[in-house]
Motif scaffolding. Sequence first.
Motif, PDB file in Angstrom:
ATOM      1  N   GLU A 194       9.489  -3.371  20.124  1.00 50.22           N
ATOM      2  CA  GLU A 194       8.219  -2.663  19.230  1.00 50.22           C
ATOM      3  C   GLU A 194       7.168  -2.296  20.469  1.00 50.22           C
ATOM      4  OE1 GLU A 194       4.943  -3.798  16.199  1.00 50.22           O
ATOM      5  OE2 GLU A 194       6.952  -4.576  15.864  1.00 50.22           O
ATOM      6  N   LEU A 195       6.621  -3.168  21.109  1.00 50.86           N
ATOM      7  CA  LEU A 195       5.669  -3.066  22.060  1.00 50.86           C
ATOM      8  C   LEU A 195       6.096  -1.845  22.903  1.00 50.86           C
ATOM      9  CD1 LEU A 195       4.609  -6.672  23.107  1.00 50.86           C
ATOM     10  CD2 LEU A 195       3.352  -5.196  21.397  1.00 50.86           C
ATOM     11  N   GLY A 196       7.150  -1.683  23.494  1.00 51.00           N
ATOM     12  CA  GLY A 196       7.463  -0.689  24.417  1.00 51.00           C
ATOM     13  C   GLY A 196       7.582   0.531  23.789  1.00 51.00           C
ATOM     14  N   ALA A 197       8.140   0.923  22.361  1.00 50.78           N
ATOM     15  CA  ALA A 197       8.185   2.219  21.960  1.00 50.78           C
ATOM     16  C   ALA A 197       6.679   2.529  21.217  1.00 50.78           C
ATOM     17  CB  ALA A 197       9.167   2.106  20.833  1.00 50.78           C
ATOM     18  N   ALA A 198       5.853   1.538  20.788  1.00 49.16           N
ATOM     19  CA  ALA A 198       4.575   1.674  20.283  1.00 49.16           C
ATOM     20  C   ALA A 198       3.329   2.126  21.441  1.00 49.16           C
ATOM     21  CB  ALA A 198       4.277   0.662  19.342  1.00 49.16           C
ATOM     22  N   PHE A 199       3.472   1.242  22.517  1.00 52.01           N
ATOM     23  CA  PHE A 199       2.596   1.408  23.458  1.00 52.01           C
ATOM     24  C   PHE A 199       2.969   1.753  24.842  1.00 52.01           C
ATOM     25  CE2 PHE A 199       1.040  -1.711  20.069  1.00 52.01           C
ATOM     26  CZ  PHE A 199      -0.073  -1.088  19.670  1.00 52.01           C
ATOM     27  N   PRO A 200       3.858   2.842  24.959  1.00 49.77           N
ATOM     28  CA  PRO A 200       4.529   3.188  26.147  1.00 49.77           C
ATOM     29  C   PRO A 200       3.676   3.530  27.213  1.00 49.77           C
ATOM     30  CG  PRO A 200       4.537   4.968  24.662  1.00 49.77           C
ATOM     31  CD  PRO A 200       3.634   3.960  24.081  1.00 49.77           C
ATOM     32  N   ASP A 201       2.364   2.839  27.522  1.00 47.43           N
ATOM     33  CA  ASP A 201       1.579   3.361  28.672  1.00 47.43           C
ATOM     34  C   ASP A 201       1.962   2.783  29.851  1.00 47.43           C
ATOM     35  OD1 ASP A 201      -1.334   4.303  26.979  1.00 47.43           O
ATOM     36  OD2 ASP A 201      -0.048   2.723  25.788  1.00 47.43           O
ATOM     37  N   GLU A 202       1.573   3.273  30.950  1.00 52.19           N
ATOM     38  CA  GLU A 202       2.017   2.915  32.419  1.00 52.19           C
ATOM     39  C   GLU A 202       1.403   1.495  32.603  1.00 52.19           C
ATOM     40  OE1 GLU A 202       3.797   4.092  36.424  1.00 52.19           O
ATOM     41  OE2 GLU A 202       3.606   4.941  34.312  1.00 52.19           O
ATOM     42  N   GLY A 203       2.089   0.566  33.098  1.00 48.83           N
ATOM     43  CA  GLY A 203       1.539  -0.732  33.172  1.00 48.83           C
ATOM     44  C   GLY A 203       2.178  -1.688  32.159  1.00 48.83           C
ATOM     45  N   GLY A 204       2.514  -1.229  31.005  1.00 47.14           N
ATOM     46  CA  GLY A 204       3.603  -2.046  30.178  1.00 47.14           C
ATOM     47  C   GLY A 204       2.641  -3.389  29.700  1.00 47.14           C
ATOM     48  N   VAL A 222      21.799  -8.247  44.709  1.00 50.62           N
ATOM     49  CA  VAL A 222      20.589  -9.098  44.657  1.00 50.62           C
ATOM     50  C   VAL A 222      19.407  -8.276  45.200  1.00 50.62           C
ATOM     51  CG1 VAL A 222      21.441 -11.210  45.117  1.00 50.62           C
ATOM     52  CG2 VAL A 222      21.056  -9.850  47.060  1.00 50.62           C
ATOM     53  N   LEU A 223      19.704  -7.110  46.130  1.00 55.14           N
ATOM     54  CA  LEU A 223      18.565  -6.157  46.622  1.00 55.14           C
ATOM     55  C   LEU A 223      18.120  -5.181  45.371  1.00 55.14           C
ATOM     56  CD1 LEU A 223      17.070  -4.713  48.776  1.00 55.14           C
ATOM     57  CD2 LEU A 223      19.179  -3.278  49.250  1.00 55.14           C
ATOM     58  N   SER A 224      19.038  -4.827  44.525  1.00 52.84           N
ATOM     59  CA  SER A 224      18.482  -4.050  43.489  1.00 52.84           C
ATOM     60  C   SER A 224      17.817  -4.889  42.511  1.00 52.84           C
ATOM     61  CB  SER A 224      19.768  -3.460  42.568  1.00 52.84           C
ATOM     62  OG  SER A 224      20.665  -4.225  42.001  1.00 52.84           O
ATOM     63  N   SER A 225      17.980  -6.129  42.409  1.00 54.96           N
ATOM     64  CA  SER A 225      17.098  -7.049  41.406  1.00 54.96           C
ATOM     65  C   SER A 225      15.816  -7.135  42.176  1.00 54.96           C
ATOM     66  CB  SER A 225      17.901  -8.506  41.493  1.00 54.96           C
ATOM     67  OG  SER A 225      19.138  -8.435  40.867  1.00 54.96           O
ATOM     68  N   GLY A 226      15.767  -7.193  43.553  1.00 53.45           N
ATOM     69  CA  GLY A 226      14.291  -7.272  43.957  1.00 53.45           C
ATOM     70  C   GLY A 226      13.832  -6.215  43.790  1.00 53.45           C
ATOM     71  N   VAL A 227      14.547  -4.877  43.977  1.00 53.97           N
ATOM     72  CA  VAL A 227      13.710  -3.589  44.009  1.00 53.97           C
ATOM     73  C   VAL A 227      13.175  -3.219  42.672  1.00 53.97           C
ATOM     74  CG1 VAL A 227      14.144  -1.082  44.015  1.00 53.97           C
ATOM     75  CG2 VAL A 227      14.894  -2.596  45.995  1.00 53.97           C
ATOM     76  N   THR A 228      13.930  -3.586  41.427  1.00 54.54           N
ATOM     77  CA  THR A 228      13.345  -3.172  40.208  1.00 54.54           C
ATOM     78  C   THR A 228      12.378  -3.850  39.937  1.00 54.54           C
ATOM     79  OG1 THR A 228      15.162  -4.674  39.234  1.00 54.54           O
ATOM     80  CG2 THR A 228      15.724  -2.629  39.211  1.00 54.54           C
ATOM     81  N   TRP A 229      12.256  -5.380  40.283  1.00 52.41           N
ATOM     82  CA  TRP A 229      10.986  -6.066  39.983  1.00 52.41           C
ATOM     83  C   TRP A 229       9.801  -5.698  40.680  1.00 52.41           C
ATOM     84  CZ3 TRP A 229      10.046  -9.086  35.938  1.00 52.41           C
ATOM     85  CH2 TRP A 229      10.969  -9.750  35.106  1.00 52.41           C
ATOM     86  N   LEU A 249       9.949  -4.661  31.768  1.00 53.41           N
ATOM     87  CA  LEU A 249       9.757  -4.095  32.940  1.00 53.41           C
ATOM     88  C   LEU A 249       9.771  -2.487  33.041  1.00 53.41           C
ATOM     89  CD1 LEU A 249       8.926  -5.237  35.896  1.00 53.41           C
ATOM     90  CD2 LEU A 249      11.580  -5.012  36.629  1.00 53.41           C
ATOM     91  N   PRO A 250      10.763  -2.085  32.361  1.00 49.22           N
ATOM     92  CA  PRO A 250      10.854  -0.533  32.474  1.00 49.22           C
ATOM     93  C   PRO A 250       9.258   0.055  31.758  1.00 49.22           C
ATOM     94  CG  PRO A 250      12.807  -1.346  31.522  1.00 49.22           C
ATOM     95  CD  PRO A 250      12.098  -2.439  31.678  1.00 49.22           C
ATOM     96  N   ASN A 251       8.597  -0.667  30.915  1.00 53.84           N
ATOM     97  CA  ASN A 251       7.521  -0.097  30.330  1.00 53.84           C
ATOM     98  C   ASN A 251       6.194  -0.031  31.551  1.00 53.84           C
ATOM     99  OD1 ASN A 251       8.587  -0.696  27.440  1.00 53.84           O
ATOM    100  ND2 ASN A 251       6.922   0.809  27.241  1.00 53.84           N
ATOM    101  N   LEU A 300      17.366  -2.068  33.442  1.00 50.05           N
ATOM    102  CA  LEU A 300      17.271  -3.287  32.732  1.00 50.05           C
ATOM    103  C   LEU A 300      18.306  -4.009  33.042  1.00 50.05           C
ATOM    104  CD1 LEU A 300      16.360  -2.269  29.144  1.00 50.05           C
ATOM    105  CD2 LEU A 300      15.188  -3.841  30.487  1.00 50.05           C
ATOM    106  N   LEU A 301      19.511  -3.627  33.339  1.00 47.63           N
ATOM    107  CA  LEU A 301      20.616  -4.273  33.703  1.00 47.63           C
ATOM    108  C   LEU A 301      20.330  -5.127  35.338  1.00 47.63           C
ATOM    109  CD1 LEU A 301      23.812  -2.435  32.799  1.00 47.63           C
ATOM    110  CD2 LEU A 301      22.871  -4.607  31.825  1.00 47.63           C
ATOM    111  N   CYS A 302      19.641  -4.475  36.185  1.00 45.44           N
ATOM    112  CA  CYS A 302      19.245  -4.906  37.362  1.00 45.44           C
ATOM    113  C   CYS A 302      18.211  -5.986  37.129  1.00 45.44           C
ATOM    114  CB  CYS A 302      18.782  -3.612  38.327  1.00 45.44           C
ATOM    115  SG  CYS A 302      20.033  -2.630  38.943  1.00 45.44           S
ATOM    116  N   THR A 303      17.438  -5.550  36.054  1.00 45.77           N
ATOM    117  CA  THR A 303      16.315  -6.729  35.956  1.00 45.77           C
ATOM    118  C   THR A 303      16.567  -8.046  35.432  1.00 45.77           C
ATOM    119  OG1 THR A 303      14.587  -4.833  35.263  1.00 45.77           O
ATOM    120  CG2 THR A 303      14.255  -6.994  34.652  1.00 45.77           C
TER     121      THR A 303
END
Length: 508
Positions: free
Chosen positions: A78-88, A322-329, A228-230, A37-40
Amino acid sequence: MTAGPLTSEPVAAPVAAQAERQKLRKHFGRFDILFFLLCTIVGVDTIGAVASSGAEAFTWLIVLAVVFLVPSALLIAELGAAFPDEGGPYIWTSRAFGRLAGAVNNFLYWITNPVWLGGTLAVSAVTAYTTFFNGGKDLNTPAFYFFTLLFVWSGVLAAILSFDIGKWIPTLGAWSRFLLLGLFTVTVVAYGIQHGLHGFGIGDFSPTYAGFVGLVPVLMFNYVGFELPNTAGDEMTNPQRDVPYGIFRGAVLSVLLYALPILGILLVLPVRAITGLGGFVDAIRQVFTVYGGHVGADGTTTLSGFGTVLGDLAGIMFILTVLSSGVTWIMGSDRALAVSGYDGAAPRFLGVISSRFGTPVRVNVLSGLVSTGVLVLAHQLTHGSAAKLFGAVLGLAVSTTLVSYLGIFPALPFLRRKYPDTPRPYRAPLPWTISVVLTLLIVFAGVQLVAPGAGDHWFGAGYAPDGWTRAERGKYLLTELVPLVGFMLLGVLFWALGRPTRAAAGGK
């Protein structure tokens, strides 16, 4: 689906989805989510663009933290904890409003990231390299392409690697942020004691409508990404517990990591000397003269001795950041596109998870190709001007990113109504109010991106982007609208190409 009865749209998950999800591996723990999240959210490439608006930028930074960042954190928790399916975000949007809406929204969510990686982030990395390691001299064209393509494809390779390996880029990126921004903030204090500060009056913090119009899109761009993590939801070890934990701590750290360096830049540099591309890098070099070096009468900064050592270290950390920002997204948005591929909202060819790596390699490669194309095209169209390239791509990245949240933010109350029995470890307060406020802010920012000053003096002197005149407002409108409309139509095309997958599952 793994979280609650997500069965009304589609009636049953496609066979393709069931097969691909079995290839995913659980490597995503609590602290991985926080660092991700911090990189995001904390991107150093836009710090200069915000600070260039002066002390007023700091005011709007705090205001939007209250009215935008905090509500969006509550909603996504709420959305991330209730619906933690791949693809978020794709899952939330498509299950709330249907696969067509999910396809269009998800294409916008995905395309902005290879554009951003190949444009804004690559140019920011080049600027840091030339500033700290090349004496401030621009790279010639072959060297420019060598550096930027190495940057882009290093990011793609990190996204391809299995998550237990690739996640170390966000982890290193998070620590680089702590070190770089922390060292800069401490050094500003030392610089102020030794040389005095630029200073500004209390009145400079006064908010204005023109400042809001100019700042709200880029500040909101900085503050989105909690979801994004979701996109790797099925790879989390305990999303119901870890998602809210990561989001709430990430929100607090993000505000601090933005506010302190922006305030530091404003204290060190006069506003007229702050540029969107090099403002943060220039401020780092100037304050680092306390360790060795000097600032000439013409404003030229020269580092020496230990100042050079720390400057080089800061340059490396900036590039890694800046590389890690791009990689996470790229990691997250590529997963979301792959999910839409095996869920029937994109071509099935893209919805393939590698059995070897557990990652969407085909989409990763596609992102790399798009990034490369954007890099080459933008470099040619701007005749090699890094500042013009930065500004052009940043505007496109901001607009496509923000519009994609028109599907994400309204999903909360609709999913509550459609799936009332789904367990919700965390429940956001006032779901309709939060969704409406966030959506209206996104709409306002979107309008101002394509028609700056609309509602007051469209394209007036206080609103027209740098380099544009009032006579060119129609041309500017088209440059912003045409790509957006084109991306939306491509999203519809992707949905149409997903029809065979939907048909196999009995969906529409």
